[in-house]
Write a protein that holds these residues in place. Structure first.
Motif, PDB file in Angstrom:
ATOM      1  N   GLU A 187       0.785  -1.223   0.000  1.00  0.00           N
ATOM      2  CA  GLU A 187       0.000   0.000   0.000  1.00  0.00           C
ATOM      3  C   GLU A 187       0.823   1.282   0.000  1.00  0.00           C
ATOM      4  OE1 GLU A 187      -0.740   0.056   4.843  1.00  0.00           O
ATOM      5  OE2 GLU A 187      -2.413  -0.176   3.461  1.00  0.00           O
ATOM      6  N   TYR A 247      -9.864   4.978  -0.173  1.00  0.00           N
ATOM      7  CA  TYR A 247      -8.630   4.202   0.010  1.00  0.00           C
ATOM      8  C   TYR A 247      -8.394   3.274  -1.169  1.00  0.00           C
ATOM      9  CZ  TYR A 247      -5.388   0.695   1.717  1.00  0.00           C
ATOM     10  OH  TYR A 247      -4.326  -0.165   1.841  1.00  0.00           O
ATOM     11  N   PRO A 251      -5.384   0.300  -2.359  1.00  0.00           N
ATOM     12  CA  PRO A 251      -4.286  -0.505  -1.780  1.00  0.00           C
ATOM     13  C   PRO A 251      -2.975  -0.392  -2.552  1.00  0.00           C
ATOM     14  CG  PRO A 251      -5.782  -1.915  -2.997  1.00  0.00           C
ATOM     15  CD  PRO A 251      -6.393  -0.544  -3.030  1.00  0.00           C
ATOM     16  N   GLY A 252      -2.584   0.790  -2.905  1.00  0.00           N
ATOM     17  CA  GLY A 252      -1.374   1.040  -3.669  1.00  0.00           C
ATOM     18  C   GLY A 252      -1.551   2.313  -4.461  1.00  0.00           C
ATOM     19  N   ARG A 278      -0.251   4.266   5.857  1.00  0.00           N
ATOM     20  CA  ARG A 278      -1.617   4.500   5.386  1.00  0.00           C
ATOM     21  C   ARG A 278      -2.587   3.626   6.160  1.00  0.00           C
ATOM     22  NH1 ARG A 278      -2.221   3.224  -0.407  1.00  0.00           N
ATOM     23  NH2 ARG A 278      -3.839   4.824  -0.444  1.00  0.00           N
TER      24      ARG A 278
END
Length: 381
Positions: A140, A319, A321-322, A361
């Motif tokens: 992330e 959000y 994840p990366g 994060r």
């Protein structure tokens, strides 16, 4: 219809002098096994949070022209602040009775509650694997990449219980008790029933628990943070704005790709709890949150306080994840990839070394309310 409301400030409050951090050895082991995930952070028996984000008491302006997704429509009125009772701050007339002057350095006394400016320009976002041994990469925090961010201002501190109570009382006057509207639906702004809350309501009047006025508001949902910032004539920061404000940009770091900070104050974590840099697990105020302004040594290069520790902070972005496909212009990542909104900053219950890094994060569903989550606001310059 927005009503014109006069909210006089008559309460003089001071920074908590009893917040004494307990000594704790540095935790250099960054493995997942030795540091609890954010999902494991307990939400019970949490203390309090950080401060206001108006430019100053006498700079509060009307917000009658701000359409805020059901929080208020445009009209002729607005919110005004009466400071006729006089000023008490050594910082001068820009600090009102609810403000306290914190001398960040010899040249810059600052009223907690101000917005601080972050200049336009590039910074490097994500985790620098060449410098930071705790990078969650691949994952992330990757890839490390440059982002050009327009100039903006951000709250010098997180929003306090006192400030948030003013907003909740405005909602009461509007007939929408503790309900923050978003895209046609109503959500609880804050959970005042949980043990971690520092707000109380008696006969429809909201206030901070006595003695907790200058602590950050917690148990607030993303919807509650979003609505408050718009009501105040501001907005939530984007994820890239928050990280730039925390670590510094190329206006400060001469070689910012290689030298950007791991923590807001630099690349070295205190070897033991010093009580002035950050609030984290085993280095907090009696096991909980500390009042605003009590850890000035941990402020960022732009003089924003507690961007590492104390409470996690809601951001505008969904959000992801990366960073594949992330905006590179400082804007919020609005295309949902998950059902969660992004948070940053760690908390009073986080292991300091790993979770207080500026690249760390976090994420929760936007209706979530916890005793370790608060927020601060931002504004475009």
């Amino acid at each position: 219809m927005v009503r014109s409301v006069t909210l006089p400030f008559t309460l003089v409050v001071f920074l908590c002098g009893a917040c004494v951090s307990k000594p704790s050895p540095w935790a250099p082991d960054g493995s997942d096994a030795s540091h609890p995930s954010v999902d494991q952070i307990a939400a019970d028996n949490v203390g309090e949070i950080l401060a206001p984000d108006w430019n100053s008491i006498d700079d509060l302006r009307t917000v009658s022209d701000l359409p805020v997704d059901g929080v208020g429509d445009s009209g002729d009125g607005g919110m005004h602040v009466d400071v006729d009772g006089g000023l008490t701050s050594p910082c001068g007339p820009s600090c009102g009775k609810l403000e306290t002057c914190v001398e960040i350095d010899a040249a810059l006394p600052q009223c907690l509650g101000e917005m601080v400016d972050v200049p336009e320009g590039t910074f490097w976002m994500g985790c620098n694997e060449a410098l930071d041994p705790w990078c969650k990469c691949p994952g992330e925090e990757c890839d490390y990449h440059s982002v050009n961010v327009p100039g903006f201002s951000i709250g010098a501190t997180e929003v306090t219980n006192q400030r948030y109570a003013e907003f909740l009382n405005w909602l009461e006057l509007e007939g929408t008790s503790n309900k923050c509207a978003y895209e046609g639906a109503d959500f609880d702004c804050v959970d005042s029933t949980d043990a971690g809350s520092q707000l109380e309501v008696v006969a429809g009047v909201w206030s901070a628990v006595p003695g907790k006025e200058r602590f950050p508001v917690v148990e607030v949902s993303w919807y509650g943070a979003y609505a408050y910032c718009h009501w105040a004539g501001r907005r939530l920061p984007t994820e890239s704005e928050w990280e730039k404000a925390a670590r510094g940009g190329c206006d400060f770091h001469s070689n910012c790709e290689e030298g950007s900070y791991i923590w807001p104050w630099g690349n070295s974590f205190p070897q033991e709890c010093d009580g002035t840099t950050a609030v984290y697990a085993d280095c907090n105020c009696e096991g909980h949150i500390c009042a605003i302004g009590t850890h000035p040594d941990g402020s960022s290069i732009y003089h924003a306080h507690d961007m590492a520790g104390n409470v996690s902070e809601w951001l505008q972005d969904w959000y992801h994840p990366g960073y594949a496909g992330a905006p590179d212009d400082g804007s919020a990542w609005e295309m949902p990839a998950t059902t969660d909104r992004a948070l940053r900053g760690g908390s009073h219950d986080s292991a300091g070394v790993v979770f207080l890094r500026v690249s760390s994060r976090f994420h929760y569903e936007p209706a979530s309310t916890f005793g370790f989550i608060g927020f601060r606001c931002a504004k475009s310059l």
